[in-house]
Scaffold this motif. Sequence first.
Motif: not given
Length: 82
Positions: A16-19, A27-40, A64-71
């Motif tokens: 979700a964070g990557w998408i 342009d963020t890295g893998m760890i930032a994408n994971i954090v943004v996705g989980i918090v999202g 996944g849809i909720a995480a994408l929306f939140g991210a």
Amino acid sequence: MKGLSWLAAIIVGGFAGWIASSIMGTDTGMIANIVVGIVGGIVGNWLLGLAGVNLRAGSWLAQGIAALFGAVFMIWVVQGLA
């Protein structure tokens, strides 16, 4: 994220964070994408709950849809503040 194990939350949050970063052009890295996705996912579930949308707990797709929306929302807010 409701009903998902920690490993599943990391996997769903990472995607979700990557998408979201691709959609928003950041342009963020893998760890930032994971954090943004989980918090999202947390933010997305909360915002959708306020809107009266109840997602099935444990559904990878729904979370996944909720995480994408939140991210996407979180990235939009942070970009607006910068």
